[in-house]
Scaffold this motif. Structure first.
Motif, PDB file in Angstrom:
ATOM      1  N   VAL A 146     -14.432 100.763  -4.397  1.00 32.47           N
ATOM      2  CA  VAL A 146     -15.558 100.558  -3.490  1.00 32.47           C
ATOM      3  C   VAL A 146     -16.837 101.133  -4.092  1.00 32.47           C
ATOM      4  O   VAL A 146     -17.902 100.512  -4.056  1.00 32.47           O
ATOM      5  CB  VAL A 146     -15.260 101.191  -2.116  1.00 32.47           C
ATOM      6  CG1 VAL A 146     -16.498 101.134  -1.218  1.00 32.47           C
ATOM      7  CG2 VAL A 146     -14.093 100.483  -1.444  1.00 32.47           C
ATOM      8  N   THR A 147     -16.735 102.305  -4.691  1.00 30.93           N
ATOM      9  CA  THR A 147     -17.924 102.962  -5.242  1.00 30.93           C
ATOM     10  C   THR A 147     -18.551 102.139  -6.360  1.00 30.93           C
ATOM     11  O   THR A 147     -19.767 101.898  -6.367  1.00 30.93           O
ATOM     12  CB  THR A 147     -17.559 104.361  -5.774  1.00 30.93           C
ATOM     13  OG1 THR A 147     -17.067 105.159  -4.690  1.00 30.93           O
ATOM     14  CG2 THR A 147     -18.782 105.041  -6.385  1.00 30.93           C
ATOM     15  N   ASP A 148     -17.731 101.680  -7.304  1.00 30.20           N
ATOM     16  CA  ASP A 148     -18.263 100.932  -8.442  1.00 30.20           C
ATOM     17  C   ASP A 148     -18.871  99.602  -8.013  1.00 30.20           C
ATOM     18  O   ASP A 148     -19.956  99.216  -8.476  1.00 30.20           O
ATOM     19  CB  ASP A 148     -17.171 100.686  -9.478  1.00 30.20           C
ATOM     20  CG  ASP A 148     -16.799 101.949 -10.240  1.00 30.20           C
ATOM     21  OD1 ASP A 148     -17.581 102.924 -10.171  1.00 30.20           O
ATOM     22  OD2 ASP A 148     -15.734 101.961 -10.878  1.00 30.20           O
ATOM     23  N   LEU A 149     -18.171  98.888  -7.143  1.00 32.54           N
ATOM     24  CA  LEU A 149     -18.680  97.573  -6.749  1.00 32.54           C
ATOM     25  C   LEU A 149     -19.883  97.679  -5.829  1.00 32.54           C
ATOM     26  O   LEU A 149     -20.810  96.871  -5.912  1.00 32.54           O
ATOM     27  CB  LEU A 149     -17.570  96.760  -6.093  1.00 32.54           C
ATOM     28  CG  LEU A 149     -16.561  96.191  -7.089  1.00 32.54           C
ATOM     29  CD1 LEU A 149     -15.502  95.369  -6.378  1.00 32.54           C
ATOM     30  CD2 LEU A 149     -17.247  95.334  -8.131  1.00 32.54           C
ATOM     31  N   ARG A 150     -19.898  98.671  -4.958  1.00 30.04           N
ATOM     32  CA  ARG A 150     -21.096  98.868  -4.137  1.00 30.04           C
ATOM     33  C   ARG A 150     -22.296  99.138  -5.046  1.00 30.04           C
ATOM     34  O   ARG A 150     -23.398  98.636  -4.798  1.00 30.04           O
ATOM     35  CB  ARG A 150     -20.886 100.022  -3.157  1.00 30.04           C
ATOM     36  CG  ARG A 150     -22.098 100.218  -2.236  1.00 30.04           C
ATOM     37  CD  ARG A 150     -21.919 101.396  -1.310  1.00 30.04           C
ATOM     38  NE  ARG A 150     -21.054 101.062  -0.186  1.00 30.04           N
ATOM     39  CZ  ARG A 150     -19.926 101.694   0.099  1.00 30.04           C
ATOM     40  NH1 ARG A 150     -19.502 102.662  -0.694  1.00 30.04           N
ATOM     41  NH2 ARG A 150     -19.225 101.347   1.150  1.00 30.04           N
ATOM     42  N   HIS A 151     -22.080  99.913  -6.090  1.00 34.77           N
ATOM     43  CA  HIS A 151     -23.155 100.211  -7.047  1.00 34.77           C
ATOM     44  C   HIS A 151     -23.622  98.939  -7.742  1.00 34.77           C
ATOM     45  O   HIS A 151     -24.834  98.706  -7.910  1.00 34.77           O
ATOM     46  CB  HIS A 151     -22.651 101.228  -8.068  1.00 34.77           C
ATOM     47  CG  HIS A 151     -23.713 101.809  -8.953  1.00 34.77           C
ATOM     48  ND1 HIS A 151     -25.053 101.880  -8.604  1.00 34.77           N
ATOM     49  CD2 HIS A 151     -23.633 102.347 -10.205  1.00 34.77           C
ATOM     50  CE1 HIS A 151     -25.738 102.418  -9.573  1.00 34.77           C
ATOM     51  NE2 HIS A 151     -24.910 102.703 -10.565  1.00 34.77           N
ATOM     52  N   LEU A 152     -22.674  98.082  -8.172  1.00 37.00           N
ATOM     53  CA  LEU A 152     -23.044  96.821  -8.816  1.00 37.00           C
ATOM     54  C   LEU A 152     -23.807  95.926  -7.852  1.00 37.00           C
ATOM     55  O   LEU A 152     -24.842  95.341  -8.211  1.00 37.00           O
ATOM     56  CB  LEU A 152     -21.791  96.100  -9.317  1.00 37.00           C
ATOM     57  CG  LEU A 152     -22.016  94.708  -9.923  1.00 37.00           C
ATOM     58  CD1 LEU A 152     -22.916  94.787 -11.150  1.00 37.00           C
ATOM     59  CD2 LEU A 152     -20.687  94.056 -10.277  1.00 37.00           C
ATOM     60  N   TYR A 153     -23.331  95.800  -6.614  1.00 33.76           N
ATOM     61  CA  TYR A 153     -24.004  94.946  -5.631  1.00 33.76           C
ATOM     62  C   TYR A 153     -25.424  95.441  -5.369  1.00 33.76           C
ATOM     63  O   TYR A 153     -26.379  94.660  -5.351  1.00 33.76           O
ATOM     64  CB  TYR A 153     -23.227  94.936  -4.320  1.00 33.76           C
ATOM     65  CG  TYR A 153     -21.853  94.299  -4.384  1.00 33.76           C
ATOM     66  CD1 TYR A 153     -21.548  93.313  -5.319  1.00 33.76           C
ATOM     67  CD2 TYR A 153     -20.843  94.690  -3.500  1.00 33.76           C
ATOM     68  CE1 TYR A 153     -20.292  92.737  -5.370  1.00 33.76           C
ATOM     69  CE2 TYR A 153     -19.577  94.112  -3.540  1.00 33.76           C
ATOM     70  CZ  TYR A 153     -19.309  93.136  -4.476  1.00 33.76           C
ATOM     71  OH  TYR A 153     -18.066  92.565  -4.522  1.00 33.76           O
TER      72      TYR A 153
END
Length: 260
Positions: A76-83
Motif C-alpha cells: 500500500v505504501t509504495d503504490l500510494r506513493h506512485l499514485y
C-alpha cells in the motif's frame, strides 16, 4: 536562480528559450517512478525563466506510464506513493505558467498517454502510438483518461481508449484530437523547436493567463482524480491487480477471475 535537478533517469537541458525534459529509462520504455516524477516536478516549478517546456522520451519510446514492476508484489505504501507522485506530475504540468509541449517520439501507453493529455500541446512522430492499459494490467486510468480526455476527444472515444485498451497509430490520434500534429520521425525535435520559437513572439504574461483560464475542465475533474486514486488504493493486492501485472511482466494474456 537555481538550476533544475538532473538525474540519469531524467535529462534536463536548455535549448534556446525552452526547457527540455527527457525521460531516460529506455530499458523500461521510460516508465516513471516517484523519483523521476519528483525531479520533473522540481524542474517545472523552476521553469519561469523559460518561454516553453518540452517533455519527450529517449530510446525510441515516449512513456509507458507508471513503473509496473512493483504491482505484482504490491504494498500500500509504495503504490500510494506512485499514485500520488503521478498526480503531482500532472498537476505540475497544468500549474506551470509556461506552455508544456509533449514531443511524442514513440509509444505513449497508460500513464504515458495521460501525460499527453496533461500537456498543453502534443506533436507526435509518425511512428508513435497511443493507448491506455489500465483494465488490461489490473488498474484504471483515473488521472486524466477517464475524465479530461473526454473533453479533449469526446466521451465515447475516451471510453473506447480507457476500456478497450487498444493501441492507436499517430495519425489516428491526430484524427481524434489527442495530438495537434504528426510529423516524420526524423524531424520531430526540429519541428518542436520551431514551435517553441513561436512562443518567443508571444507575451509570457498573457500566455499564462490563457493557460490558467484553460484549466477549467482540469480543475473541475480534479476531485475525480483523488477519488479514483482512493479507489485504486483500496484495490491494492486484489487478484485482478496481481494477475494483470504479472501477465504484463510475463508478456502473456491475463486470465482475470470471473466477475463477482
Amino acid at each position: 536562480m537555481s538550476t533544475p535537478a538532473t538525474t540519469t533517469s531524467v535529462v534536463i537541458e536548455s535549448i534556446d528559450s525552452s526547457l527540455w525534459i527527457r525521460l531516460n529509462r529506455p530499458e523500461r520504455r521510460n516508465a516513471f517512478d516517484p523519483d523521476m516524477c519528483s525531479t520533473i516536478v522540481e524542474a517545472l516549478h523552476d521553469a519561469n525563466r523559460y518561454r516553453s517546456i518540452v517533455i519527450t522520451g529517449s530510446g525510441g519510446s515516449f512513456c509507458a506510464g507508471g513503473s509496473l514492476g512493483q504491482l505484482s508484489e504490491p504494498t500500500v505504501t509504495d503504490l500510494r506513493h506512485l499514485y500520488r507522485s503521478s498526480l503531482a506530475l500532472f498537476d505540475a504540468i497544468r500549474s506551470c505558467p509556461r506552455p508544456v509541449v509533449a514531443a511524442v517520439n514513440g509509444a505513449a501507453a497508460g500513464g504515458g498517454n495521460e501525460l499527453v493529455v496533461a500537456c498543453d500541446l502534443a506533436v507526435a512522430a509518425r511512428s508513435a502510438t497511443f493507448g491506455q492499459t489500465g483494465p488490461r494490467v489490473g488498474s484504471s486510468p483515473v488521472t486524466g483518461a477517464t475524465n479530461v480526455m473526454g473533453v479533449q476527444i469526446g466521451e465515447k472515444r475516451a471510453k473506447e481508449l480507457s476500456m478497450l485498451c487498444r493501441r492507436y497509430p499517430a495519425e489516428r490520434a491526430y484524427e481524434m484530437g489527442l495530438v495537434n500534429e504528426v510529423v516524420d520521425d526524423e524531424i520531430l525535435e526540429d519541428h518542436v523547436r520551431s514551435l517553441c520559437r513561436e512562443f518567443e513572439l508571444l507575451s509570457p504574461r498573457y500566455l499564462e493567463i490563457t493557460k490558467v483560464n484553460s484549466n477549467l475542465w482540469w480543475n473541475s475533474a480534479r476531485d475525480s482524480f483523488s477519488n479514483g486514486l482512493g479507489m485504486l488504493v483500496q484495490a491494492i493486492g486484489s487478484d485482478d491487480m496481481i494477475e494483470g501485472a504479472r501477465a504484463f511482466l510475463e508478456k502473456r494474456a491475463p486470465q482475470f477471475p470471473p466477475a463477482e
